[in-house]
Design a protein around this motif. Structure first.
Motif, mmCIF file in Angstrom:
data_model
loop_
_atom_site.group_PDB
_atom_site.id
_atom_site.type_symbol
_atom_site.label_atom_id
_atom_site.label_comp_id
_atom_site.label_asym_id
_atom_site.label_seq_id
_atom_site.Cartn_x
_atom_site.Cartn_y
_atom_site.Cartn_z
ATOM 1 N N PRO B 94 0.826 -1.218 0.000
ATOM 2 C CA PRO B 94 0.000 0.000 0.000
ATOM 3 C C PRO B 94 0.857 1.265 0.000
ATOM 4 O O PRO B 94 1.930 1.312 0.609
ATOM 5 N N GLU B 95 0.323 2.270 -0.674
ATOM 6 C CA GLU B 95 1.007 3.538 -0.885
ATOM 7 C C GLU B 95 1.601 4.132 0.411
ATOM 8 O O GLU B 95 2.716 4.625 0.432
ATOM 9 N N ARG B 96 0.803 4.053 1.517
ATOM 10 C CA ARG B 96 1.205 4.714 2.749
ATOM 11 C C ARG B 96 2.503 4.106 3.312
ATOM 12 O O ARG B 96 3.439 4.819 3.650
ATOM 13 N N ILE B 97 2.557 2.765 3.366
ATOM 14 C CA ILE B 97 3.743 2.094 3.906
ATOM 15 C C ILE B 97 4.925 2.301 2.963
ATOM 16 O O ILE B 97 6.056 2.504 3.389
ATOM 17 N N ARG B 98 4.625 2.287 1.652
ATOM 18 C CA ARG B 98 5.682 2.441 0.667
ATOM 19 C C ARG B 98 6.393 3.779 0.845
ATOM 20 O O ARG B 98 7.612 3.853 0.806
ATOM 21 N N ARG B 99 5.599 4.824 1.093
ATOM 22 C CA ARG B 99 6.196 6.149 1.287
ATOM 23 C C ARG B 99 7.139 6.148 2.473
ATOM 24 O O ARG B 99 8.232 6.693 2.429
ATOM 25 N N ILE B 100 6.706 5.489 3.566
ATOM 26 C CA ILE B 100 7.558 5.444 4.766
ATOM 27 C C ILE B 100 8.841 4.690 4.462
ATOM 28 O O ILE B 100 9.939 5.125 4.818
ATOM 29 N N LEU B 101 8.720 3.552 3.754
ATOM 30 C CA LEU B 101 9.903 2.750 3.451
ATOM 31 C C LEU B 101 10.880 3.524 2.565
ATOM 32 O O LEU B 101 12.097 3.492 2.782
ATOM 33 N N LEU B 102 10.337 4.224 1.564
ATOM 34 C CA LEU B 102 11.208 5.014 0.682
ATOM 35 C C LEU B 102 11.929 6.101 1.473
ATOM 36 O O LEU B 102 13.118 6.347 1.273
ATOM 37 N N LEU B 103 11.186 6.715 2.386
ATOM 38 C CA LEU B 103 11.782 7.766 3.218
ATOM 39 C C LEU B 103 12.911 7.188 4.072
ATOM 40 O O LEU B 103 14.005 7.746 4.146
ATOM 41 N N LEU B 104 12.642 5.999 4.678
ATOM 42 C CA LEU B 104 13.657 5.365 5.518
ATOM 43 C C LEU B 104 14.923 5.051 4.715
ATOM 44 O O LEU B 104 16.026 5.097 5.230
ATOM 45 N N MET B 105 14.707 4.732 3.429
ATOM 46 C CA MET B 105 15.853 4.388 2.588
ATOM 47 C C MET B 105 16.678 5.627 2.260
ATOM 48 O O MET B 105 17.890 5.550 2.082
ATOM 49 N N ILE B 106 16.005 6.771 2.179
ATOM 50 C CA ILE B 106 16.693 7.984 1.735
ATOM 51 C C ILE B 106 17.319 8.746 2.903
ATOM 52 O O ILE B 106 18.345 9.403 2.735
ATOM 53 N N ILE B 107 16.762 8.585 4.102
ATOM 54 C CA ILE B 107 17.278 9.341 5.258
ATOM 55 C C ILE B 107 18.794 9.167 5.474
ATOM 56 O O ILE B 107 19.486 10.157 5.703
ATOM 57 N N PRO B 108 19.350 7.941 5.380
ATOM 58 C CA PRO B 108 20.798 7.822 5.610
ATOM 59 C C PRO B 108 21.628 8.712 4.683
ATOM 60 O O PRO B 108 22.757 9.065 5.018
ATOM 61 N N PHE B 109 21.084 9.081 3.525
ATOM 62 C CA PHE B 109 21.822 9.926 2.588
ATOM 63 C C PHE B 109 22.073 11.322 3.143
ATOM 64 O O PHE B 109 22.890 12.062 2.620
ATOM 65 N N TRP B 110 21.338 11.674 4.193
ATOM 66 C CA TRP B 110 21.560 12.992 4.778
ATOM 67 C C TRP B 110 22.870 13.038 5.564
ATOM 68 O O TRP B 110 23.335 14.085 5.946
ATOM 69 N N THR B 111 23.425 11.841 5.842
ATOM 70 C CA THR B 111 24.705 11.762 6.550
ATOM 71 C C THR B 111 25.776 11.339 5.539
ATOM 72 O O THR B 111 25.515 10.520 4.668
ATOM 73 N N SER B 112 26.972 11.879 5.691
ATOM 74 C CA SER B 112 28.071 11.532 4.787
ATOM 75 C C SER B 112 28.371 10.033 4.860
ATOM 76 O O SER B 112 28.322 9.433 5.933
ATOM 77 N N SER B 113 28.674 9.432 3.696
ATOM 78 C CA SER B 113 28.907 7.984 3.672
ATOM 79 C C SER B 113 30.162 7.628 4.462
ATOM 80 O O SER B 113 30.280 6.522 4.977
ATOM 81 N N LEU B 114 31.088 8.569 4.581
ATOM 82 C CA LEU B 114 32.295 8.306 5.366
ATOM 83 C C LEU B 114 31.931 8.096 6.839
ATOM 84 O O LEU B 114 32.401 7.175 7.502
ATOM 85 N N ILE B 115 31.032 8.945 7.331
ATOM 86 C CA ILE B 115 30.626 8.839 8.730
ATOM 87 C C ILE B 115 29.832 7.551 8.951
ATOM 88 O O ILE B 115 29.994 6.867 9.952
ATOM 89 N N ARG B 116 29.008 7.191 7.947
ATOM 90 C CA ARG B 116 28.251 5.945 8.085
ATOM 91 C C ARG B 116 29.188 4.736 8.083
ATOM 92 O O ARG B 116 28.909 3.719 8.720
ATOM 93 N N THR B 117 30.322 4.850 7.354
ATOM 94 C CA THR B 117 31.284 3.756 7.362
ATOM 95 C C THR B 117 31.934 3.620 8.744
ATOM 96 O O THR B 117 32.138 2.510 9.240
ATOM 97 N N TYR B 118 32.233 4.771 9.378
ATOM 98 C CA TYR B 118 32.765 4.713 10.739
ATOM 99 C C TYR B 118 31.743 4.099 11.695
ATOM 100 O O TYR B 118 32.110 3.382 12.633
ATOM 101 N N ALA B 119 30.458 4.361 11.444
ATOM 102 C CA ALA B 119 29.420 3.762 12.279
ATOM 103 C C ALA B 119 29.448 2.239 12.151
ATOM 104 O O ALA B 119 29.260 1.523 13.137
#
Lengths: 342, 287
Positions: B94-119
């Protein structure tokens, strides 16, 4: 109105005049000065500091080469780049009469082969690369030599720096050669010896070698004294051992490029950083060891007596400073590539 | 009408100018330098030579290229296997859950990939979160060696590049005409048949686009293998960096960059050919 005029005349106008005339262009490693020190210099001398940063000696070298005319006034090369750039005639000689605070610099760090009599450079920050161990797993008394890294019981627990000169310098010292050796036979022998060490190596890291120690990923390896000092804030078990074959030392230096436009101001700036109270403030901010003996005495006893940060003179004498190796670097790199791809 | 084409010219022109100044011109420098000689005093000497290209085809460089290719290829295959099922279900929920999942996928992009690698290092290290959990659950007796292994390199690369695979596949799955599947089922096709004969061919353009968007960055990335793999092998990125920052051999580093670019162009060409083929054959099947 009259008051405003007076404020303008005595406070603002002079700074405008100075801003137009007095400047010094400083080119330094990133996060390698306390910003308040720069402000203090501007306030005391009226000389405006134009500050920019670099990430590697090679980048600084390239920029000085490319920008021939409008140059920087003060740069901070490491020992082997002082050596190289001095030979290429890229520095203006220092006028020692304009550097009265030079007398505070630790004499054990002066007049080294990379710059005899310090004709071109003044030491700024310094440190050693030697053996780090985690004393929870290894008895510190059993480690005395670079050769101990080759002990098979440390297989998979060894850290090496991710830098060709640091790793080969260590291997050359372990064989009794100079860390600045240019003899192809000696370099090849160092490579043969490092090949034997490779299966023991868990990680190559020169960004922050203390981290794999703190993470319990490695128990022994190459590390800088300053990193051990920082690691000890979290884990006192990380120890620093100066091997009997001698540690390899680094110094970052202040120098004036030949293309500098404000040579007098550059001298003032360098002398200012050599003033003990400034040097103390600066080294507390940066976290590396100051080359300034007087400033060192002013630090708190725990820091100034930490052997990892401030080794005694005999240890310094037993060690070696990195010099330029000229075109032999191509040979070093060739063996480094072979080591990494085998 | 005039103002409309004026706007078009300005927007296209400024982009072209940007690309020319910051991509084409620097790249021309690299190309020209790759035919110059190394000079310890002046960095490069403007003397024409083929020597850099002769030097580059050494056994060592071939191993370096091979390591990089295998790593990029492995990453692409794993990413595809992980991303495809995810994208498939993403297109059907369903559209509603899909939107949340897409958002969850995109949120990590707000942080630099270098910092995520250190995580990731904090998760994987010997005294880290994963090992702490395994030890406290008594699933292992001593910490697992996860960090500084090939496994953690692949986890890091797949984690970083996964969205680039999911998004194109998801968009091609969204375009999928469900009536075709119904028709096939009515005509007695098994689920396996439907997937192989209808779904896969119709989502092929998404798979090819996603694979390209994962493969090409994976070829050049070297900080993730360095940080998570312990820098024990050398990749093309490391090789190029060393030529510039250690040996001061800019011409050889430039030649290596040119070779890397040629490899990427080759794969882009394959992508171009196969996506055109996928589109026409998809059309053919629909007709």
């Amino acid at each position: 109105m009259k008051k405003a005029f007076l404020v303008f005349f005595f406070l603002i106008l002079p700074t405008l005049v100075f801003a137009a005339k007095q400047e010094v262009f400083v080119f330094n490693w990133s996060e390698y000065v306390d910003p308040s020190v720069l402000k203090q210099f501007e306030k005391e001398t009226g000389i405006r500091v134009r500050y920019s940063t670099y990430e590697s000696n090679e980048a600084m070298f390239a920029k000085l080469k490319m920008v021939q005319k409008a140059g920087y006034d003060v740069v901070f090369p490491s020992t082997y780049f002082v050596d190289r750039m001095r030979r290429l005639g890229m520095f203006a000689p220092l006028d020692k009469s304009k550097l009265p605070n030079l007398k505070y610099i630790n004499p054990a760090l002066l007049n080294k082969s990379y710059d005899p009599n310090n004709a071109y450079s003044v030491p700024y920050m310094w440190g050693a690369s030697a053996i780090g161990i985690n004393s929870k797993y290894i008895d510190p008394k059993t480690v005395t030599s670079w050769n101990d890294l080759w002990n098979p019981k440390y297989r998979g627990k060894v850290l090496l720096m991710d830098d060709v000169r640091d790793v080969f310098g260590m291997a050359l010292r372990s064989l009794g050669f100079s860390a600045n050796d240019r003899d192809p036979n000696h370099i090849r022998k160092a490579y043969e010896k490092l090949k034997l060490l490779k299966p023991s190596v868990k990680v190559y890291n020169s960004d922050s070698p203390r981290q794999p120690f703190l993470n319990n990923e490695v128990t022994i390896g190459q590390i800088w004294g300053g990193e051990v000092y920082q690691a000890n804030q979290e884990n006192p078990n990380i120890k620093f051992i100066y091997p009997k074959e001698g540690a390899v030392f680094w110094i970052d230096n202040m120098a004036i490029p030949r293309t500098a436009r404000n040579v007098a101001n550059a001298h003032k700036f360098i002398d200012f950083l050599c003033r003990p109270d400034v040097a103390k403030k600066n080294c507390e901010f940066i976290g590396y060891a100051t080359t300034n003996s007087k400033a060192q005495q002013m630090l708190d006893p725990k820091t100034r007596n930490h052997k990892a940060v401030y080794p005694d003179d005999a240890t310094v004498k037993n060690g070696e400073f990195q010099n330029d190796v000229g075109d032999a670097i191509l040979l070093y790199e060739k063996y480094w590539e072979m080591l990494k791809t085998q | 009408m005039v103002s409309k084409s004026g706007f078009r010219n300005v927007s296209i022109g400024s982009t072209l100018l940007w690309i020319t100044v910051f991509v084409v011109v620097p790249y021309l420098f690299v190309l020209v330098f790759s035919f110059f000689q190394r000079d310890p005093e002046q960095i490069v000497a403007a003397v024409f030579t083929w020597q850099n290209y002769k030097d580059i085809f050494s056994p060592v460089f071939l191993v370096v290229c091979w390591n990089s290719l295998i790593l990029a290829l492995g990453t692409t295959v794993i990413t595809l296997l992980v991303a495809y099922p995810f994208a498939f279900f993403l297109g059907r929920i369903p559209e509603r859950i899909r939107r949340i999942l897409l958002l969850l996928m995109i949120i990590p992009f707000w942080t630099s990939s270098l910092i995520r690698t250190y995580a990731l290092i904090i998760l994987f290290k010997a005294n880290g979160i994963v090992n702490g959990l395994l030890l406290s659950l008594k699933l292992v007796d001593e910490p697992l060696a996860i960090l500084y292994t090939q496994t953690s390199v692949f986890i890091g690369l797949v984690y970083t590049l996964l969205p680039f695979m999911i998004l194109p596949i998801y968009s091609s799955i969204q375009k999928l005409d469900l009536r075709l599947i119904e028709a096939a089922r009515d005509l007695g096709a098994t689920s396996g048949h439907i997937f192989l004969r209808i779904v896969l061919p119709l989502t092929l353009p998404g798979i090819i686009a996603g694979s390209t968007m994962v493969f090409l960055p994976a070829l050049g990335l070297f900080y993730i293998p360095d940080l998570l793999g312990g820098a024990r092998s050398m990749l093309i990125g490391n090789f190029i960096k060393n030529q510039f920052l250690t040996t001061g051999n800019w011409p050889l580093g430039s030649a290596a960059s040119v070779i890397l670019t040629l490899i990427m162009c080759l794969f882009l060409y394959v992508y171009f050919l196969s996506s055109r083929k996928a589109r026409t054959s998809g059309m053919g099947e629909m007709a």
